[in-house]
Design a protein around this motif. Structure first.
Motif, short mmCIF file in Angstrom:
data_model
loop_
_atom_site.label_atom_id
_atom_site.label_comp_id
_atom_site.label_asym_id
_atom_site.label_seq_id
_atom_site.Cartn_x
_atom_site.Cartn_y
_atom_site.Cartn_z
N THR A 1 0.83 -1.21 0.00
CA THR A 1 0.00 0.00 0.00
C THR A 1 0.86 1.26 0.00
N VAL A 2 1.98 1.22 0.72
CA VAL A 2 2.83 2.42 0.77
C VAL A 2 3.95 2.35 -0.28
N GLU A 3 3.78 1.43 -1.22
CA GLU A 3 4.69 1.29 -2.36
C GLU A 3 6.12 0.94 -1.95
N LEU A 4 6.26 0.16 -0.88
CA LEU A 4 7.57 -0.44 -0.57
C LEU A 4 7.54 -1.84 -1.16
N THR A 5 7.93 -1.91 -2.43
CA THR A 5 7.77 -3.16 -3.16
C THR A 5 9.10 -3.60 -3.79
N PRO A 6 9.31 -4.92 -3.97
CA PRO A 6 8.46 -5.98 -3.43
C PRO A 6 8.63 -6.06 -1.92
N PRO A 7 7.57 -6.37 -1.19
CA PRO A 7 7.61 -6.33 0.28
C PRO A 7 8.71 -7.21 0.88
N GLU A 8 8.98 -8.35 0.23
CA GLU A 8 9.99 -9.26 0.82
C GLU A 8 11.37 -8.61 0.91
N ASN A 9 11.59 -7.57 0.13
CA ASN A 9 12.88 -6.84 0.23
C ASN A 9 12.96 -5.98 1.49
N PHE A 10 11.83 -5.77 2.14
CA PHE A 10 11.81 -4.83 3.27
C PHE A 10 11.52 -5.52 4.61
N LEU A 11 10.89 -6.70 4.57
CA LEU A 11 10.43 -7.34 5.82
C LEU A 11 11.54 -7.51 6.85
N GLN A 12 12.71 -7.88 6.41
CA GLN A 12 13.79 -8.20 7.37
C GLN A 12 14.75 -7.03 7.60
N LYS A 13 14.41 -5.87 7.08
CA LYS A 13 15.34 -4.74 7.20
C LYS A 13 15.19 -4.03 8.55
N TYR A 14 16.31 -3.44 9.00
CA TYR A 14 16.30 -2.55 10.16
C TYR A 14 16.16 -1.12 9.65
N PRO A 15 15.70 -0.19 10.53
CA PRO A 15 15.51 1.20 10.07
C PRO A 15 16.74 1.80 9.38
N HIS A 16 17.96 1.50 9.91
CA HIS A 16 19.14 2.15 9.32
C HIS A 16 19.43 1.66 7.91
N GLN A 17 18.78 0.56 7.52
CA GLN A 17 19.01 0.03 6.18
C GLN A 17 18.06 0.64 5.14
N LEU A 18 17.23 1.57 5.60
CA LEU A 18 16.27 2.21 4.70
C LEU A 18 16.66 3.67 4.47
N SER A 19 16.22 4.21 3.33
CA SER A 19 16.43 5.65 3.09
C SER A 19 15.39 6.44 3.91
N GLY A 20 15.60 7.75 4.02
CA GLY A 20 14.64 8.58 4.77
C GLY A 20 13.23 8.46 4.21
N GLY A 21 13.11 8.45 2.90
CA GLY A 21 11.78 8.34 2.27
C GLY A 21 11.14 6.99 2.57
N GLN A 22 11.96 5.92 2.54
CA GLN A 22 11.43 4.58 2.84
C GLN A 22 10.99 4.49 4.29
N ARG A 23 11.78 5.11 5.19
CA ARG A 23 11.40 5.07 6.62
C ARG A 23 10.08 5.81 6.84
N GLN A 24 9.92 6.93 6.13
CA GLN A 24 8.69 7.69 6.29
C GLN A 24 7.49 6.86 5.80
N ARG A 25 7.70 6.12 4.69
CA ARG A 25 6.64 5.23 4.19
C ARG A 25 6.35 4.13 5.21
N MET A 26 7.40 3.67 5.88
CA MET A 26 7.22 2.64 6.90
C MET A 26 6.34 3.18 8.04
N LEU A 27 6.58 4.43 8.43
CA LEU A 27 5.74 5.04 9.48
C LEU A 27 4.29 5.13 9.02
#
Ligand SMILES: Nc1ncnc2c1ncn2[C@@H]1O[C@H](COP(=O)(O)OP(=O)(O)OP(=O)(O)O)[C@@H](O)[C@H]1O
Ligand code: SF4
Ligand SMILES: [Mg+2]
Length: 347
Positions: A142-168
């Motif tokens: 829904t927040v366009e973090l795709t494909p989701p399996e690339n994000f499920l196991q990530k820690y916050p520091h492994q994401l960009s600022g925009g990706q973290r904001q989408r995570m929130l």
């Protein structure tokens, strides 16, 4: 828009905080919100604009129930917050969600995204443990973090600022909210990523009918997000002007909003060359605590005696509700800008 019952309603809300050292010299408290009256309806966009310290975050915290008003009342779906029963209280906590400015501080650095998003779903019984990965993937999509399996196991520091904001945003919408309070959600992310996050808020509003309260000090993004909504302009804890955003920004009434608009750079080289700085005093020049009468009087170029003595009340002016004694005497905004130009030229 046809109005149904509001999701949340603030009535004569006042918030006083104990003074932070050095901010205001005379008062021993900061009156962060004063006589706030605001209702937020299902599916609408409300933009809160004001400079730093005007009370925007405090307002969001009051709406979300994080800060209790010193006086005044807050209603969630018609029931006064302190009088809600347990079930209503739980609904209030889920249906109003906040997306904060600092995604790094808002996400636990030690937790992978599957836990950050999945645990609240299990706790709230929106998902059982077996299906949680599927549910989390749905919200990541829904927040366009795709494909989701690339994000499920990530820690916050492994994401960009925009990706973290989408995570929130994903965490907020997983609670099935009716109202999203987005407090400067793009101010800490790269300029190139801002529009896509703001567009995501627009999609959630238009497709899923989630009401958005967008908080910013930046009129350009306010205009972008609130194009079909309302604006409330805040100054030193008060709403000084409110109404339909398009109409208010085309025909601003309050001297503070006029000054803000006169200072906004416009991407037209002919206009940009014109002097556009405001002649209002800066916030730092207010040393004596909150002024009597009109709170804006010691920065306002139109201040007269009455402004120092009597508090202006919100009244209908043009398309706005605005609080100023002298609106009827001010020139139309286009003339105001021209006269400001002359003032600057002469000065
Ligand atoms: N917990 C607190 N304790 C004491 N003072 C506070 C507290 N929270 C806010 N304030 C004060 O209340 C006023 C309003 O603050 P608030 O954070 O709501 O403003 P804001 O409009 O969100 O500003 P910014 O744009 O900088 O985020 C400020 O003077 C601030 O210093
Ligand atoms: S009431 Fe007076 S000081 Fe306040 S905004 Fe209006 S003109 Fe300025
Ligand atoms: Mg803030």
């Amino acid at each position: 828009m046809e109005k149904t019952a509001p999701i949340v309603e603030l009535s004569h809300v006042e918030v006083n905080f104990k003074k932070k050292a050095g901010l205001f010299k005379k008062a021993d408290y900061v009156n962060a919100l004063h006589d706030i009256n605001l209702s937020i309806y299902p599916g609408e966009v409300v933009v809160l604009v004001g400079e730093s310290g005007s009370g925007k975050t405090t307002m969001a915290n009051v709406i979300a129930g994080i800060v209790q008003p010193t006086s005044g009342k807050v209603f969630f779906k018609g029931t006064q917050v302190p009088k809600m029963n347990q079930e209503q209280r739980e609904e209030y906590r889920s249906r109003i969600q906040m997306v904060q400015q600092d995604s790094y501080a808002s996400l636990n650095p030690m937790r992978r995204m599957i836990k950050t998003l999945g645990d609240p779903l299990v706790i709230k019984k929106y998902s059982d443990k077996k299906n949680v990965e599927e549910k989390v993937s749905h919200f990541l999509n829904t927040v366009e973090l795709t494909p989701p399996e690339n994000f499920l196991q990530k820690y916050p520091h492994q994401l960009s600022g925009g990706q973290r904001q989408r995570m929130l945003i994903a965490r907020a919408i997983s609670m099935n909210p009716e109202l999203l309070l987005a407090d400067e959600p793009v101010s800490m992310i790269d300029v190139s990523l801002r529009v896509s996050v703001l567009n995501l808020l627009a999609i959630l509003n238009q497709r899923d009918n989630i009401a958005i309260t967008y908080i910013t000090h930046d009129l350009a993004t306010a205009r972008y997000v609130g194009q079909n909504g309302r604006i409330a302009v805040m100054y030193l804890g008060q709403i000084v002007e409110t109404g339909n955003l398009q109409e208010v920004l085309s025909n601003p009434q309050h001297p503070y909003l006029r000054a803000l608009l006169a200072a906004v750079p416009i991407p037209d080289p002919r206009v940009a060359r014109q002097p556009r700085e405001t002649n209002i005093k800066t916030m730092e020049e207010i040393e004596e605590g909150i002024p009597h009468g009109c709170r804006f009087h010691n920065r306002c170029p139109y201040c007269k005696e009455i402004c120092k003595e009597k508090k202006p009340v919100m009244e209908k002016h043009g398309f706005s509700m605005a609080a100023c004694h002298r609106i009827a005497e001010l020139p139309p905004f286009s003339l105001y800008q021209a006269s400001r130009k002359e003032d600057n030229h002469e000065g």
